[in-house]
Design a protein around this motif. Structure first.
Motif, PDB file in Angstrom:
ATOM      1  N   ARG A  43       0.855  -1.182   0.000  1.00 25.63           N
ATOM      2  CA  ARG A  43       0.000   0.000   0.000  1.00 25.63           C
ATOM      3  C   ARG A  43       0.890   1.230   0.000  1.00 25.63           C
ATOM      4  O   ARG A  43       2.053   1.172   0.420  1.00 25.63           O
ATOM      5  CB  ARG A  43      -0.931   0.030   1.223  1.00 25.63           C
ATOM      6  N   GLY A  81      -4.484   1.538  -0.527  1.00 22.37           N
ATOM      7  CA  GLY A  81      -4.163   0.371  -1.340  1.00 22.37           C
ATOM      8  C   GLY A  81      -4.935  -0.842  -0.887  1.00 22.37           C
ATOM      9  O   GLY A  81      -5.534  -0.860   0.195  1.00 22.37           O
ATOM     10  N   GLN A  82      -4.979  -1.877  -1.740  1.00 25.07           N
ATOM     11  CA  GLN A  82      -5.686  -3.120  -1.441  1.00 25.07           C
ATOM     12  C   GLN A  82      -7.139  -2.870  -1.043  1.00 25.07           C
ATOM     13  O   GLN A  82      -7.712  -3.569  -0.216  1.00 25.07           O
ATOM     14  CB  GLN A  82      -4.961  -3.895  -0.332  1.00 25.07           C
TER      15      GLN A  82
END
Length: 326
Positions: free
Chosen positions: A48, A82-83
Motif C-alpha cells: 500500500r 491500497g488493497q
C-alpha cells in the motif's frame, strides 16, 4: 475552508518512523489508534502507498519522491491507501483547517475500485468527512475494556490450565520455524471470513514479530499433542509507555474443526491469566460488533464496551468528485 498541502509519498524507514510517531500522537489524544497494524504492515511491505502530508499554506500543492523533504518535514497528517482500503490520521493541532478533506482527496485520487475506510472511536468529524466523500457505514467494531482488578489473582501459570488430553498449551517458540507456519495456517482457518485477520501471511507474521511490543511468551498456542498443528491460539499485545502498561487481547481463535469443545473459553482464561502476570494498568480488546457470540463471551468475563468504531464503504461508481477543493 481550503487547505494547501504537499505530499511526500513512499515507505522509507524514516517515513515509517515519522508516520508511527504521528499515529501515536493521534492515539494519545483520541484514546484509539487511527490506523490499523495491518495497514502499516502492508505499507512497510510496499503493498500500500504511504503518504505524509505537510501544510504549505499558500504554496502550490505538489508531490515529492519518498525522502526528498523528510529532513524538514513536520507532517500534519498521514495516509495509507491500497488493497481496497484507505486510512487517514490528522494531527490534533491541525484539525478544523481543511487538512483532512485535502488529504482524503489526495488519497482517493490514488485509489481505484471499491474502497473501505474506518472512523475510529466516536468521531463525528471523520464520519462527516467520509460521508461527504461518498462513503456509507457497513460494519462496526467494539473496543472493550476490563478493570485490571478483575484479572485472576491466584498467581496461576496460564500454561498449566487444564486442556483436553489431545491438546497441550505452550508458548510460541521463535526458534522453531514450524511454529510460525502452523500459526499462520491456524489463524487463516479460524478467521477465514474475517476481512483483515484472516489474510495474514508468513511475511506479515514475521514483521509483526519484529514489533517492539512482541513477546513470544504472550503468544500461547493450543497445539495438537501428536504434532505441530494448532487447534487455536491466543496472542496478547503488551505495551509499556509513560501511561503505564496496557494488555490488549490481540487475537484469539479456534480452528473450525475444533468448535463446540469450549476451547474459546479455555483460551480466554489462558489470556486473562497471562495478562495478570504483567500487572497491567489497562486491559482491552477489539471485536466485531456483529459477532454477538464473542461479545457475549467477553461480557460474561466482565468486559464492557469502551468505544465503538465504524467501517465505511464507497463503491467504485460513487460518482463523487475526488478533486474537490478542501
Amino acid at each position: 475552508m481550503s487547505a494547501r498541502i504537499d505530499v511526500v509519498e513512499g515507505a522509507s524507514e524514516r517515513a515509517l518512523r515519522i508516520a508511527r510517531a504521528l499515529i501515536a500522537e493521534v492515539e494519545a489524544a483520541d484514546g484509539v489508534s487511527p490506523v490499523s497494524d495491518q495497514a502499516l504492515l502492508a505499507a512497510a511491505q510496499g503493498q500500500r502507498a504511504l503518504l505524509l502530508f505537510t501544510d504549505r499554506g499558500d504554496a502550490d500543492r505538489g508531490s515529492r519522491e519518498a525522502g526528498a523533504d523528510l529532513e524538514s518535514a513536520d507532517p500534519v497528517a498521514v495516509g495509507i491507501v491500497g488493497q481496497g482500503e484507505v486510512d487517514l490520521a490528522v494531527r490534533p493541532a491541525a484539525r478544523r483547517r481543511g487538512i483532512g478533506a485535502a488529504a482524503l482527496a489526495a488519497l482517493l485520487s490514488r485509489a481505484d475500485g471499491d474502497l473501505l475506510a474506518w472512523a475510529h472511536g466516536e468521531n463525528p468529524a471523520a464520519e462527516a468527512l467520509l460521508a461527504g466523500a461518498g462513503f456509507a457505514p457497513v460494519r462496526s467494531l467494539y473496543r472493550m475494556a476490563l478493570d485490571p482488578a478483575l484479572l485472576p489473582d491466584d498467581g496461576r501459570d496460564p500454561l498449566s490450565l487444564p486442556a483436553p488430553t489431545d491438546l497441550r498449551l505452550r508458548a510460541f517458540d521463535p526458534a522453531r520455524p514450524a511454529d510460525a507456519a502452523a500459526w499462520v495456517r491456524a489463524n487463516a482457518a479460524a478467521f477465514a471470513t474475517h476481512p483483515e485477520q484472516g489474510r495474514i501471511t508468513e511475511s506479515d507474521f514475521a514483521l509483526m514479530r519484529d514489533e517492539p511490543w512482541f513477546d513470544a511468551d504472550d503468544l500461547i498456542l493450543l497445539a495438537e499433542a501428536s504434532g505441530d498443528e494448532l487447534a487455536g491460539s491466543t496472542w496478547i499485545k503488551t505495551v509499556r509507555d509513560d501511561a503505564g502498561v496496557e494488555c490488549e487481547l490481540y487475537a484469539v481463535g479456534v480452528r473450525p474443526e475444533y468448535a463446540g469443545r469450549g476451547l474459546g473459553k479455555l483460551l480466554l482464561d489462558v489470556t486473562l491469566a497471562r495478562m495478570a502476570q504483567h500487572s497491567p494498568d489497562r486491559v482491552s480488546l477489539y471485536v466485531d460488533g456483529e459477532n454477538e457470540r464473542a461479545v457475549r463471551m467477553y461480557e460474561h468475563a466482565s468486559f464492557t464496551v469502551d468505544s465503538r468504531s465504524r467501517q465505511w464503504a464507497r463503491p467504485a461508481s460513487s460518482g463523487v468528485d475526488d478533486t474537490m477543493d478542501a
